[in-house]
Design an enzyme around this catalytic site. Structure first.
Site, PDB file in Angstrom:
ATOM      1  N   PHE A 144       0.758  -1.186  -0.031  1.00 22.97           N
ATOM      2  CA  PHE A 144       0.129   0.206  -0.019  1.00 22.97           C
ATOM      3  C   PHE A 144       0.945   1.164   0.047  1.00 22.97           C
ATOM      4  O   PHE A 144       0.562   2.333   0.314  1.00 22.97           O
ATOM      5  CB  PHE A 144      -0.905  -0.001   1.125  1.00 22.97           C
ATOM      6  CG  PHE A 144      -1.917  -1.000   1.079  1.00 22.97           C
ATOM      7  CD1 PHE A 144      -2.947  -1.192   0.305  1.00 22.97           C
ATOM      8  CD2 PHE A 144      -1.836  -2.231   1.927  1.00 22.97           C
ATOM      9  CE1 PHE A 144      -3.792  -2.023   0.225  1.00 22.97           C
ATOM     10  CE2 PHE A 144      -2.735  -3.166   2.101  1.00 22.97           C
ATOM     11  CZ  PHE A 144      -3.774  -3.312   1.330  1.00 22.97           C
ATOM     12  N   ASP A 145       2.164   1.346  -0.560  1.00 18.71           N
ATOM     13  CA  ASP A 145       2.751   2.503  -0.513  1.00 18.71           C
ATOM     14  C   ASP A 145       3.013   3.113   0.832  1.00 18.71           C
ATOM     15  O   ASP A 145       2.923   4.232   0.742  1.00 18.71           O
ATOM     16  CB  ASP A 145       1.966   3.705  -1.400  1.00 18.71           C
ATOM     17  CG  ASP A 145       3.100   4.792  -1.745  1.00 18.71           C
ATOM     18  OD1 ASP A 145       4.216   4.501  -1.620  1.00 18.71           O
ATOM     19  OD2 ASP A 145       2.467   5.833  -2.347  1.00 18.71           O
ATOM     20  N   TYR A 146       3.430   2.263   1.877  1.00 23.88           N
ATOM     21  CA  TYR A 146       3.612   2.689   3.096  1.00 23.88           C
ATOM     22  C   TYR A 146       5.225   3.096   3.275  1.00 23.88           C
ATOM     23  O   TYR A 146       5.835   2.937   4.507  1.00 23.88           O
ATOM     24  CB  TYR A 146       3.133   1.503   4.100  1.00 23.88           C
ATOM     25  CG  TYR A 146       1.883   1.547   4.222  1.00 23.88           C
ATOM     26  CD1 TYR A 146       0.892   2.782   4.264  1.00 23.88           C
ATOM     27  CD2 TYR A 146       1.078   0.184   4.524  1.00 23.88           C
ATOM     28  CE1 TYR A 146      -0.569   2.553   4.743  1.00 23.88           C
ATOM     29  CE2 TYR A 146      -0.325   0.210   4.839  1.00 23.88           C
ATOM     30  CZ  TYR A 146      -0.963   1.303   4.811  1.00 23.88           C
ATOM     31  OH  TYR A 146      -2.334   1.384   5.264  1.00 23.88           O
ATOM     32  N   ASP A 147       5.886   3.427   2.215  1.00 25.46           N
ATOM     33  CA  ASP A 147       7.207   3.665   2.404  1.00 25.46           C
ATOM     34  C   ASP A 147       7.572   4.720   3.414  1.00 25.46           C
ATOM     35  O   ASP A 147       6.813   5.502   3.816  1.00 25.46           O
ATOM     36  CB  ASP A 147       7.701   4.345   1.234  1.00 25.46           C
ATOM     37  CG  ASP A 147       7.018   5.521   0.480  1.00 25.46           C
ATOM     38  OD1 ASP A 147       5.664   5.343   0.660  1.00 25.46           O
ATOM     39  OD2 ASP A 147       7.550   6.375  -0.140  1.00 25.46           O
TER      40      ASP A 147
END
Length: 809
Positions: free
Chosen positions: A483-486
């Site tokens: 989920f693009d939790y960078d």
């Protein structure tokens, strides 16, 4: 018997008909919600509202009693669902208060059997008194909208004891690094501006850079202050020096970056670095470095900066002239060693937007890559360069991990698709370790093509030796990120004093997931407990998913959603949001995306805590963080189907192709038709956390709706709902936290002990960076903010280029 038309005034019949119609709409939506397994209240409330409307049309006394019964039932229902949460009561009560008020006003014309000769439901005086009571309730709710409602209220004796009395003094009167120091705590010891006098703060000077934040440019910069000069960069990478006391420009330098298709809508420069070559430290082993021995005659004090076309350069801090002995005629090309941009993607997808870490003769940089457009993006390699010569000293990339950090031979390229680091690192000079957070292998939402090393290092904090790049340890904040939790915020270093008197050197990592990980910075061991919780694994064929995710004992805004958390400006869009919620996939955080129905994503991929990071009251050990609470939804869609229905691909918009994978991804904010979020406020907060105990001391909504357009309409009223935040806070020894990354145009000073707003100053436009503070040559404490416009609005309206300094008279 008299006819209805003689007994029921025209206005009452119109109002009654409207209420009946609205009631039927509410009842129909309530029936739909019941069919989805949701609350039964809306069906019965809608029928009761329709009944009140019919009663008004027919001038029947029971309309009043039904309206009052509906109001009482709604209050009981609201309390059972949300307790005393003010903002959750608003949509649950306003409509029924209005219905009761209308019935009370009409009461003298409402009769038991509908005959004029009958006794009315209430006489004029009792009806008037009841109407006044109901009106007072409505006015009270509206009045309550104009004051903040803390999520966590500070205890009466909330002052924090000082545990580090010398905190902040190592940087003197200056602000020499992006986070004030390499520990990234954004704390100054200055107390000239304090709780007692902050109300007198006024503008000392205003400087305008000349680079407006338009056409995809955003001001997210925190300036540096060295000696008597302030240094900052513009979104187009111009570096500017101004006098710290007068605000007069001293010099500027323009590296003239090339604008590519990738950066046309994404221009950022969050900060610059600084190095004094005369103050370089020896290596931890006692040997002098090449940077110590090869001193240049000029550029002894250097400003270090980067460009959006991936170049690194240094300038003479005194004159602003390019240090031509650095790299190749003053520049280092950061694309050297990277694989070519995929043919399916835009030109120049690798660029640098964040401030470099500059410490002990080393410049440490990562880079930004376009998310979600395609497979085959260049490496996310992290590199260290000699600050004096520009020589590449080391290169760490996830494909090699701890095995090798030596630079590759000329002509070779680092493995593509490795997780990147696009923020700013932190550094502990005593341990000789630098700490940086990592992102994810792109595309973010499809995990079927992930490399094992990408899964090992995604969303991690990595500790390396600053001089060599050799990895010491890493800790993963999420498993197989879908989920693009960078992780993008700068790590914060702190010496945590335990209850037994011992001191543990820790690194604090904030995450988009809202998790606050506190690790021993010597070896990465959690100091605050971490629990691995089971999550849903019901994923699409071909997807890799993890069955557990790490959760810290300290977190912000991470409570799982339930149906009763759905919100709206009225009972009608609240019902809409509940229906939408029940139609989505949601089994808690990390519910995998599907092609069959939308999946709710919360915490959202903008945060939690984003690149702006937090601040630490280093004297007391209190962590101050701002967060975003915006849910999104997503679903997989075939690329040809997306093309057929007209979805336009982009990295940040509502559709990304994820070329090279089986699926594109469609995603958006979870909002109601009125344009407001479909979940309960606040949508952004400021929180104070006692790191020693893990207790949240206070949590307040941050920002009002005043300047936030909804469907192009700017409300213009200061209702402190708590809006999504950007940037980060500043903490001072005067007991204050300054913040200006709100959607309304203010810089605020908050009481560190209670979260109470003590002062606010109106800005010409919104801001996105973090404030900074210093003491000038005149002995005055200054607080500086840069305001170029609130976070991405999609237009060039209300944009600016302001650098504003405040001080006491």
């Amino acid at each position: 018997m008299a006819t209805v038309s003689k007994r029921s005034p025209l206005l009452m019949r119109i109002v009654g008909g409207l209420l009946a119609l609205l009631g039927l709409v509410l009842a129909a939506g309530g029936a739909w919600l019941i069919a989805l397994g949701g609350s039964w209240f809306y069906l019965f409330a809608g029928l009761a509202m329709a009944g009140v409307g019919v009663g008004l049309v027919r001038a029947r006394a029971w309309a009043l009693w039904l309206a009052l019964a509906l109001l009482l039932a709604s209050a009981i229902w609201a309390f059972s669902e949300v307790g005393t949460d003010f903002w959750q009561w608003v949509p649950r009560s306003i409509a029924f208060l209005v219905v009761a008020l209308v019935a009370a006003i009409a009461a003298p014309r409402l009769y038991r059997d509908g005959d004029v000769g009958d006794r009315p439901a209430l006489g004029r005086k009792p009806a008037g008194a009841l109407a006044l009571v109901l009106l007072a309730g409505i006015v009270g709710i509206f009045a309550g909208m104009f004051r903040p409602h803390p999520t966590v209220v500070a205890k009466p004796d909330a002052s924090a004891p000082v545990v580090h009395p010398d905190a902040g003094q190592d940087s003197g009167n200056d602000w020499p690094a992006w986070g004030r120091n390499t520990g990234g705590n954004r704390y100054v010891q200055f107390d000239q501006i304090n709780k007692a006098n902050v109300k007198d703060l006024q503008v000392a000077w205003t400087y305008r850079t000349g680079d407006l934040a338009v056409d995809g440019a955003e001001y997210q910069v925190t300036p540096l202050k060295i000696d008597d000069t302030l240094y900052l960069c513009t979104p187009l990478n111009k570096v500017i020096a101004v006098d710290a006391v007068s605000g007069q420009e001293k010099w500027r330098y323009d590296p003239q970056p090339k604008i590519t298709a990738s950066t046309r809508g994404w221009k950022r420069c969050r900060g610059v670095g600084y190095a004094d070559l005369d103050q370089l430290r020896p290596s931890p082993d006692g040997h002098t470095t090449e940077a110590n021995t090869a001193m240049p005659a000029t550029c002894r004090k250097r400003i270090v900066s980067t460009t959006i076309d991936a170049r690194l350069f240094t300038l003479d801090a005194q004159t602003g002239k390019l240090c031509e002995d650095f790299g190749n005629q003053g520049f280092v090309d950061l694309t050297v060693g990277l694989s070519p941009t995929p043919a399916t993607s835009d030109e120049g997808t690798y660029n640098v937007t964040s401030a470099p870490l500059v410490a002990d003769g080393v410049v440490m940089v990562g880079g930004r890559l376009n998310d979600n457009l395609t497979v085959g993006e260049p490496s996310g390699v992290v590199r260290g360069f000699d600050v004096s010569t520009g020589e590449l000293l080391w290169a760490w990339d996830a494909a090699r991990g701890a095995s090798d950090s030596s630079p590759l031979p000329a002509g070779e390229t680092y493995a593509p698709e490795t997780p990147n680091f696009w923020g700013t690192a932190a550094y502990d000079p005593e341990l000789g370790l630098a700490y940086f957070p990592t992102g994810n292998q792109t595309p973010d939402f499809w995990t079927g093509n992930r490399h094992p090393y990408s899964d090992e290092y995604n969303d991690s904090i990595v500790a390396v030796e600053l001089k060599t790049g050799k990895e010491r340890w890493h800790f993963r904040t999420a498993n197989i990120d879908q989920f693009d939790y960078d992780v993008s915020s700068q790590p914060i270093l702190h010496d945590l004093k335990k209850a037994d008197g011992s001191v543990v050197p820790v690194v604090i990592q904030l995450t988009k997931r809202g998790q606050v990980f506190v690790l021993d910075r010597r070896d990465g061991t959690p100091v605050v407990p971490v629990e691995y919780r089971k999550v849903s694994t019901d994923a699409m064929p071909g997807m890799q998913v993890a069955d557990t995710q790490p959760h810290s004992a300290i977190s912000v805004g991470t409570e799982p959603f339930k149906e009763s958390d759905m919100w709206g400006a009225s009972i009608f869009d609240q019902l809409y949001c509940r229906i939408q919620f029940k139609q989505m996939r949601w089994e808690g955080e990390f519910t995998p995306l599907s092609d069959k129905q939308r999946t709710l994503i919360y915490p959202g991929y903008y945060g939690g805590m984003n690149w702006g990071g937090g601040a630490l009251d280093a004297a007391t050990g209190t962590l101050i963080v701002n967060d975003i609470r915006m849910a999104q939804w997503g679903r997989f869609i075939k690329q040809d189907e997306a093309l057929r229905i007209g979805l336009k691909p982009s990295t940040e918009g509502e559709y990304s192709t994820q070329t090279g994978t089986p699926w594109g991804v469609e995603r958006s904010m979870f909002i109601s038709p009125l344009g407001v979020p479909c979940f309960k406020p606040p949508f952004g907060t400021l929180s104070a956390i006692d790191l020693a105990s893990g207790e949240t001391k206070w949590q307040v909504p941050m920002g009002t709706i005043q300047d936030a357009p909804v469907h192009g309409i700017v409300p213009g009223v200061r209702i402190p709902l708590g809006m999504p935040t950007m940037g980060g806070p500043l903490v001072t020894g005067g007991g204050l936290t300054f913040f200006h990354g709100t959607l309304d145009y203010y810089v605020r000073a908050m009481d560190n002990d209670t979260g109470e707003e003590l002062w606010r100053g109106r800005l010409p436009v919104g801001g996105q960076g973090a404030p900074m503070s210093y003491v000038g040559a005149d002995g005055k404490q200054y607080v500086v903010v840069v305001a170029g416009g609130a976070t991405r609005t999609g237009t060039n309206d209300n944009r600016g280029d302001y650098v504003i300094a405040y001080r006491l008279p």
